[in-house]
Design a protein around this motif. Structure first.
Motif, PDB file in Angstrom:
ATOM      1  N   UNK A   4       0.825  -1.213   0.000  1.00 19.19           N
ATOM      2  CA  UNK A   4       0.000   0.000   0.000  1.00 19.19           C
ATOM      3  C   UNK A   4       0.854   1.257   0.000  1.00 19.19           C
ATOM      4  N   UNK A   5       2.044   1.145   0.568  1.00 17.53           N
ATOM      5  CA  UNK A   5       2.825   2.367   0.786  1.00 17.53           C
ATOM      6  C   UNK A   5       4.132   2.395   0.007  1.00 17.53           C
ATOM      7  N   UNK A   6       4.339   1.402  -0.833  1.00 14.00           N
ATOM      8  CA  UNK A   6       5.483   1.429  -1.753  1.00 14.00           C
ATOM      9  C   UNK A   6       6.846   1.475  -1.042  1.00 14.00           C
ATOM     10  N   UNK A   7       6.902   0.896   0.136  1.00 19.32           N
ATOM     11  CA  UNK A   7       8.192   0.830   0.831  1.00 19.32           C
ATOM     12  C   UNK A   7       8.858  -0.497   0.461  1.00 19.32           C
TER      13      UNK A   7
ATOM     14  N   UNK B 295      -2.276   2.342  10.906  1.00 20.04           N
ATOM     15  CA  UNK B 295      -2.760   3.139   9.775  1.00 20.04           C
ATOM     16  C   UNK B 295      -2.846   4.619  10.134  1.00 20.04           C
ATOM     17  N   UNK B 296      -3.294   4.904  11.350  1.00 25.57           N
ATOM     18  CA  UNK B 296      -3.373   6.306  11.779  1.00 25.57           C
ATOM     19  C   UNK B 296      -1.998   6.962  11.706  1.00 25.57           C
ATOM     20  N   UNK B 297      -0.976   6.285  12.235  1.00 24.48           N
ATOM     21  CA  UNK B 297       0.357   6.881  12.246  1.00 24.48           C
ATOM     22  C   UNK B 297       0.895   7.031  10.821  1.00 24.48           C
ATOM     23  N   UNK B 298       0.761   5.985  10.025  1.00 24.47           N
ATOM     24  CA  UNK B 298       1.336   6.030   8.672  1.00 24.47           C
ATOM     25  C   UNK B 298       0.629   7.082   7.815  1.00 24.47           C
TER      26      UNK B 298
END
Lengths: 558, 558
Positions: free
Chosen positions: A22-25, A153-156
């Motif tokens: 989801x975050x491309x890391x 999810x909140x933090x990211x």
């Protein structure tokens, strides 16, 4: 033990899958420790490539640099002895708006009962989280598997929205538990613009630009961090307005772009760039951090009345401000505003003429200015340049790279020791092209041995150590024995790490030869560039003089 | 500019004079930076010898180690990029009660107005102070020359009383101003004991000791930090009660003392020591940190009902507690209590027999246990041993040093990278005798290049790098690629720093030869000790197994 025994993923499996897909890391940087080992096990089993390093301050800089290149970075460390050893690097990421997610191992919920003395604990079990609160925009300790997913999810999401670091502490026993997907996925929604205010503001900006004879855009770091650079480039091209970068945003657009006029940093700028910006009757500062570095330690002559400043936090024109205007909305509206295209302009500071080295200069010593001129002959179109603090940075003002997003430095926070670990992060994030790290001798002694990690992951940075025999910048401010450092034999570093080639250059020809060898080889290169002790770039000299006046308190005492 | 223009001293002159004359601080450790340069100038002009190092994490460890040897340590750094890079080391000093004074440069009062973006700033100008609040017992920012002296004294007195670090931030422009001596000198006065409670407690303790068949004292770190060791030694000698140390307090009394029975750390102890302590019917834990390390990761079998625990914070016997009892009052009263002298006892764990190396063993590889046996042949009476985390520490349980206060390690906080910089601190604090630093390969890669500072100040530590090819401790807990590190050629480190001699020992004879050469020379020695990958001390194996069970969450998943 079967870690994949159920169709419900464990927290560890979920976490790294989420960050990868989801975050491309695609890369993480870290150092394991006992409270983090169960998390590291999940990380190693995930799609994310784990790059383990030698020392936590470097882990933070590498993850920060990766975030600047890739859009989001990931640093994994253990509790306190790891996390607290990385605070300075995460503070740098906070100060310069680099979105780094910090994952730290931690004691279990059960461990925390009755507050026993568990190794690595400082005051309370909450010490590390409280400290991270000061250098992050969001933080959480995953004490409950039921809420863990929504907390992550909140933090990211907050990290992405604010482009600041975030902190997630993972008790070692929770990472193997099955997660519960929340019914509600937290989203960070920016408030909408006040449309009436936006329209008024756009009208005022339009009128100002239309009546201005010499408008100029200063395109700063927030544009890059929030993915807004292309909008500004479109605006500049459409209306034919030249663009300056800052030290922090250098290479935000290609430095060979016809509208690009160089780096503005007050009196530290190249003369033509400074003159063009300061003679402008309409300076559009977009995403600008108005820092003391940007202002050239207060050598800048910018008229507030002729300035328009728009960032994620504010929108001002002259001496008044508009509230509740979103930066992206402003840019979208400006692009469509009835602004007349400006006349063709003659770039006062075009890309530097590259003059090859003349045989008559071959045996000359390498002064700080010459170094950057010679270097510029060897930086290919796909190269990245990472600069440490001091003349490695200020001397690079005149250096023109050819791609955008290929100049990295901590030009506001100014922490020494950034360049070598950041080069590791850049190499992970950007597989094409060589990475040059330019670093002073003092800064190299801080984190330079992190080259060890380049060996492990078969990376081949080219490290240029500007050896001017001590803390050169500080000598210009206040000198003393404290600016003296041990003279290393930097060419022996490759013997310690058992990889790469090294060279010492004391003449211009030796520097050129070393650069040719480095760029034609595909191994680590460590080039010690001997700079005469009293040589520095004009920018550094000016900055040193300015800071010296302040720090020596001369106004008060003389 | 005349800095000594008036008979009233400047803040800078006062500060270092006070620390030197009143507080016996003869050395400071630091790295300068622009906000701290005016403070460094005063420091360089003072009687205190300034030792400038290469990287701030090392500065903190060196000042901590100096504090352990000397009673009070001093670390000087610049704002944020320096101070925040030292947080982990100061956290270590907090956790292990080492009194370190941190001086940080800072922006001027004027700089802080309107909260501008000044380089090195993170969230607010107060960020660094707030972070230090989490790892210190007292802190101040000297924003006003009128109150600066009393603020400095308050912090320093609190640091001494609590044996924890303290933080003083010095805006760069205040340090040259004349100070005003306060009418009232702050003093930190500990509350008096509740005399009735003390008398009752002493009576109960006396009865318990008198009826005990096998009382034992565990003399822990608070005794050393608060200067109470001699009182306990007197009590032990007077009543003939044997003494065990802990990993944290190892060498608190001479390890050749007839009453000394070794290091107690639960199941990690030598068998005879563990047996003696755990069979005791009266364990007097004095100044003890009851940590997971002390409890051998919960392998200890100590009966709470047979334990007496007295520290600066509490006084318990069996399952009940007495309040408001000062530790020093307790010790003074106990010394004069009507306790009957115990029978002569046969020491179950006397100082180890030192057996010279036999020719038949010469070509043997060096396993972890052998290393410490061979080392013990070469540690002279006036030597100091500094151990890093891992087998460098746990393997040293059986090592007997001969002097007291000559074993240093961060045996509770367990931060890797402590030993080499701490050796620098110990060498500054203790000019006689050689200092041995024992450090794993992973930890050496973190801070080992700090040997550079030893060159600059003509110090000659003997560094023994236990190279077991990676993070050996962690391999016993959870293994993975993340425990692999780049194999350095450690013998080339002396080439980089251009000083000292190096050797690689793969056999026992080579180790012996290298130790002989190191101890007979007076230069830096770097000895790489090649330990087979699967070799570790019995203590480390036990600890790894215990932590492995916890960290792999096996109880829950298998």
């Amino acid at each position: 033990m079967t870690l994949h025994s159920s169709s419900v993923p464990s927290l560890g499996a979920f976490l790294f899958d989420y960050l990868y897909k989801e975050k491309n890391i695609h890369h993480a940087f870290g150092i394991p420790g006992d409270f983090a080992l169960s998390t590291f096990r999940w990380l190693e089993q995930s799609h994310i490539e784990l790059i383990t390093m030698t020392h936590e301050p470097s882990v933070g800089f590498a993850a920060d640099s990766y975030a600047r290149v890739n859009g989001l970075g990931l640093a994994c460390v253990t509790y306190c002895v790891g996390g607290l050893n990385m605070i300075n690097s995460v503070a740098c990421a906070y100060a310069e708006k680099s979105p780094v997610i910090v994952l730290s191992g931690g004691p279990s919920v059960n461990d925390r009962r009755n507050d026993p003395l568990l190794h690595h604990k400082v005051k309370t079990f909450d010490t590390q989280r409280r400290i991270y609160e000061e250098v992050t925009c969001a933080n959480t300790v995953l004490l409950d598997a039921k809420t863990a997913v929504s907390e992550i999810m909140r933090v990211v999401e907050t990290v992405q929205a604010e482009c600041r670091p975030g902190y997630i502490e993972i008790p070692y026993d929770i990472v193997d538990l099955p997660v519960i997907m929340p019914a509600y996925i937290p989203q960070v929604i920016a408030p909408e613009s006040d449309v009436e205010a936006l329209n008024d503001f756009i009208k005022e900006v339009t009128d100002t630009i239309n009546t201005a004879k010499q408008p100029v855009i200063i395109a700063d770091i927030e544009l890059q961090r929030h993915g807004l650079t292309d909008k500004v480039l479109e605006i500049a091209t459409k209306f034919n307005i030249p663009i300056a970068a800052t030290l922090l945003s250098k290479s935000i657009i290609s430095e060979t772009h016809p509208l690009y006029i160089g780096v503005y940093s007050g009196g530290l700028s190249e003369a033509a760039t400074q003159q063009y910006v300061e003679e402008s009757d309409c300076v559009l500062m977009l995403g600008t951090f108005i820092t003391d570095v940007f202002l050239g330690q207060y050598t800048a002559h910018l008229d507030r009345k002729k300035s328009i400043v728009v960032t994620t936090e504010k929108a001002t024109i002259g001496l008044h401000a508009y509230n509740n205007i979103r930066f992206d909305d402003f840019l979208d509206s400006l692009r469509n505003a009835p602004i007349c295209r400006k006349e063709p302009f003659i770039n006062p500071c075009p890309a530097i003429d590259i003059t090859p080295l003349m045989p008559a200069e071959y045996d000359d010593p390498i002064n700080a200015e010459d170094f950057f001129k010679i270097l510029s002959l060897h930086i290919g179109a796909d190269c990245t340049v990472v600069c440490d603090t001091g003349d490695s940075l200020l001397g690079a003002i005149g250096l023109r790279t050819s791609k955008h997003k290929n100049f990295l430095s901590d030009a506001y926070y100014l922490s020494m020791g950034f360049a070598v670990p950041a080069a590791i992060g850049a190499l992970a994030g950007n597989k094409t092209g060589r990475v040059f790290a330019i670093v002073g001798d003092g800064a190299f002694q801080m984190t330079g041995m992190e080259l060890s990690t380049a060996v492990k992951y078969k990376m081949a940075p080219i490290v240029l150590i500007l050896n001017n025999d001590g803390y050169g910048t500080q000598r210009h401010i206040i000198d003393g024995q404290f600016n003296v450092i041990t003279m290393w034999d930097y060419t022996k570093v490759t013997d310690v790490i058992r990889s790469g080639f090294s060279a010492r250059a004391t003449t211009k020809k030796q520097l050129q030869d070393a650069l040719v060898k480095a760029t034609y080889s595909n191994e680590i290169a460590v080039i010690e560039v001997v700079i005469p002790r009293d040589s520095c770039s004009p920018s550094l000299r000016k900055m040193g003089e300015q800071l010296g006046k302040l720090r020596r308190n001369e106004e008060k005492h003389e």
